[in-house]
Design a protein around this motif. Structure first.
Motif, PDB file in Angstrom:
ATOM      1  N   LEU A  85       0.825  -1.201   0.000  1.00 27.51           N
ATOM      2  CA  LEU A  85       0.000   0.000   0.000  1.00 27.51           C
ATOM      3  C   LEU A  85       0.863   1.257   0.000  1.00 27.51           C
ATOM      4  O   LEU A  85       0.600   2.210  -0.745  1.00 27.51           O
ATOM      5  N   MET A  86       1.918   1.259   0.794  1.00 26.45           N
ATOM      6  CA  MET A  86       2.801   2.422   0.825  1.00 26.45           C
ATOM      7  C   MET A  86       3.582   2.561  -0.486  1.00 26.45           C
ATOM      8  O   MET A  86       3.897   3.672  -0.900  1.00 26.45           O
ATOM      9  N   ALA A  87       3.855   1.450  -1.166  1.00 22.88           N
ATOM     10  CA  ALA A  87       4.488   1.527  -2.489  1.00 22.88           C
ATOM     11  C   ALA A  87       3.562   2.254  -3.463  1.00 22.88           C
ATOM     12  O   ALA A  87       4.023   3.054  -4.293  1.00 22.88           O
ATOM     13  N   TYR A  88       2.253   1.997  -3.340  1.00 21.20           N
ATOM     14  CA  TYR A  88       1.269   2.686  -4.181  1.00 21.20           C
ATOM     15  C   TYR A  88       1.295   4.191  -3.903  1.00 21.20           C
ATOM     16  O   TYR A  88       1.357   4.998  -4.832  1.00 21.20           O
ATOM     17  N   PHE A  89       1.262   4.576  -2.627  1.00 19.71           N
ATOM     18  CA  PHE A  89       1.251   6.001  -2.314  1.00 19.71           C
ATOM     19  C   PHE A  89       2.602   6.658  -2.612  1.00 19.71           C
ATOM     20  O   PHE A  89       2.650   7.824  -3.026  1.00 19.71           O
ATOM     21  N   THR A 160     -11.792   5.087   0.485  1.00 22.20           N
ATOM     22  CA  THR A 160     -12.368   6.253  -0.182  1.00 22.20           C
ATOM     23  C   THR A 160     -11.795   7.539   0.404  1.00 22.20           C
ATOM     24  O   THR A 160     -11.430   8.460  -0.331  1.00 22.20           O
ATOM     25  N   ALA A 161     -11.691   7.608   1.736  1.00 24.59           N
ATOM     26  CA  ALA A 161     -11.137   8.803   2.382  1.00 24.59           C
ATOM     27  C   ALA A 161      -9.682   9.034   1.973  1.00 24.59           C
ATOM     28  O   ALA A 161      -9.270  10.170   1.707  1.00 24.59           O
ATOM     29  N   LEU A 162      -8.900   7.960   1.913  1.00 23.33           N
ATOM     30  CA  LEU A 162      -7.506   8.090   1.483  1.00 23.33           C
ATOM     31  C   LEU A 162      -7.426   8.604   0.051  1.00 23.33           C
ATOM     32  O   LEU A 162      -6.651   9.518  -0.255  1.00 23.33           O
ATOM     33  N   TYR A 163      -8.223   8.019  -0.827  1.00 20.36           N
ATOM     34  CA  TYR A 163      -8.198   8.428  -2.237  1.00 20.36           C
ATOM     35  C   TYR A 163      -8.623   9.895  -2.376  1.00 20.36           C
ATOM     36  O   TYR A 163      -7.992  10.667  -3.108  1.00 20.36           O
ATOM     37  N   GLN A 164      -9.667  10.281  -1.666  1.00 19.10           N
ATOM     38  CA  GLN A 164     -10.113  11.675  -1.713  1.00 19.10           C
ATOM     39  C   GLN A 164      -9.023  12.611  -1.208  1.00 19.10           C
ATOM     40  O   GLN A 164      -8.794  13.687  -1.780  1.00 19.10           O
ATOM     41  N   ALA A 169      -5.013  16.601  -2.430  1.00 18.78           N
ATOM     42  CA  ALA A 169      -3.619  17.038  -2.281  1.00 18.78           C
ATOM     43  C   ALA A 169      -2.975  17.265  -3.642  1.00 18.78           C
ATOM     44  O   ALA A 169      -2.209  18.220  -3.829  1.00 18.78           O
ATOM     45  N   SER A 170      -3.293  16.414  -4.607  1.00 15.91           N
ATOM     46  CA  SER A 170      -2.737  16.577  -5.956  1.00 15.91           C
ATOM     47  C   SER A 170      -3.238  17.867  -6.593  1.00 15.91           C
ATOM     48  O   SER A 170      -2.476  18.584  -7.246  1.00 15.91           O
ATOM     49  N   LEU A 171      -4.512  18.161  -6.386  1.00 10.66           N
ATOM     50  CA  LEU A 171      -5.070  19.404  -6.923  1.00 10.66           C
ATOM     51  C   LEU A 171      -4.433  20.618  -6.253  1.00 10.66           C
ATOM     52  O   LEU A 171      -4.028  21.578  -6.922  1.00 10.66           O
ATOM     53  N   LEU A 172      -4.311  20.587  -4.937  1.00 10.47           N
ATOM     54  CA  LEU A 172      -3.677  21.709  -4.229  1.00 10.47           C
ATOM     55  C   LEU A 172      -2.214  21.876  -4.625  1.00 10.47           C
ATOM     56  O   LEU A 172      -1.723  23.004  -4.749  1.00 10.47           O
ATOM     57  N   ALA A 185      -0.317  14.740   2.716  1.00 14.16           N
ATOM     58  CA  ALA A 185      -1.156  13.560   2.475  1.00 14.16           C
ATOM     59  C   ALA A 185      -0.412  12.284   2.861  1.00 14.16           C
ATOM     60  O   ALA A 185      -0.991  11.372   3.458  1.00 14.16           O
ATOM     61  N   MET A 186       0.871  12.241   2.556  1.00 12.11           N
ATOM     62  CA  MET A 186       1.663  11.061   2.914  1.00 12.11           C
ATOM     63  C   MET A 186       1.750  10.919   4.431  1.00 12.11           C
ATOM     64  O   MET A 186       1.563   9.816   4.968  1.00 12.11           O
ATOM     65  N   ALA A 187       2.017  12.023   5.130  1.00  8.05           N
ATOM     66  CA  ALA A 187       2.118  11.962   6.594  1.00  8.05           C
ATOM     67  C   ALA A 187       0.784  11.536   7.206  1.00  8.05           C
ATOM     68  O   ALA A 187       0.745  10.709   8.127  1.00  8.05           O
ATOM     69  N   GLN A 188      -0.325  12.076   6.690  1.00  2.74           N
ATOM     70  CA  GLN A 188      -1.650  11.720   7.205  1.00  2.74           C
ATOM     71  C   GLN A 188      -1.971  10.246   6.930  1.00  2.74           C
ATOM     72  O   GLN A 188      -2.579   9.573   7.762  1.00  2.74           O
ATOM     73  N   THR A 189      -1.565   9.778   5.775  1.00  2.00           N
ATOM     74  CA  THR A 189      -1.795   8.385   5.413  1.00  2.00           C
ATOM     75  C   THR A 189      -1.064   7.458   6.365  1.00  2.00           C
ATOM     76  O   THR A 189      -1.626   6.486   6.883  1.00  2.00           O
TER      77      THR A 189
END
Length: 196
Positions: A85-89, A160-164, A169-172, A185-189
């Motif tokens: 999962l972390m490899a994905y993020f 869903t919350a992670l993806y959102q 974060a990508s938009l910002l 986003a990474m730290a929150q994840t």
């Protein structure tokens, strides 16, 4: 090589369109510009796509097919579910901060723009993003089973919350021209998943 000799003209048009859409958006890329870049006649375009909207839907479906295959490779690799999962993020973070526009997220670029313009394109975005979150949810559940992630009461809701969070974060990051939202986003994840 002329387009008549290309093995898959439809795919060629989609491949050429991808960076154009990432750079300009859907409505700003005119058909004449796309045809000139792809070096295909108008008739060839309409042989493969009934309309620009049908082309946009095909573009999104192709994008998600590739995205899902990449995700499956990352989430289906070796290691614990948490590591996969972390490899994905990690990959998401890298792709959104990479200098190559081709690696950027088409959902971020086109999501708000086309969702109000085209129901078929909105539906393609919906199907594609739901498939991503389903893959994330399955990996969260696998992490609870292998002990690498906490047992979550609602893996689908967490996915869903992670993806959102990552989409936002990508938009910002685009708006600010700064990777800080993605680092947040990474730290929150990591915190949400109990990975410190």
């Amino acid at each position: 090589m002329t387009t008549a000799h290309l093995p898959d003209v439809r795919r060629h048009i989609l491949d050429v369109a991808h960076p154009l859409l990432l750079a300009k958006g859907f409505t700003a890329v005119g058909l004449a510009e796309l045809l000139a870049a792809a070096r295909v006649p108008k008739g060839s375009f309409y042989h493969y796509f009934a309309s620009k909207e049908a082309f946009g839907e095909a573009m999104l479906e192709t994008y998600f097919d590739e995205c899902h295959a990449k995700i499956d490779g990352l989430l289906g690799g070796s290691g614990t579910a948490a590591e996969r999962l972390m490899a994905y993020f990690d990959d998401w973070l890298t792709s959104q901060t990479d200098e190559h526009a081709q690696s950027r997220c088409l959902v971020v670029k086109l999501g708000a723009e086309v969702s109000d313009l085209s129901e078929p394109m909105r539906a393609a975005l919906d199907r594609g993003t739901r498939a991503v979150t389903a893959r994330l949810a399955a990996t969260l559940a696998a992490g609870a089973q292998d002990g690498s992630l906490p047992t979550l009461p609602d893996p689908a809701g967490t996915a869903t919350a992670l993806y959102q969070n990552w989409l936002g974060a990508s938009l910002l990051a685009k708006i600010l021209r700064d990777r800080a939202p993605l680092d947040t986003a990474m730290a929150q994840t990591r915190t949400l998943l109990g990975l410190g």
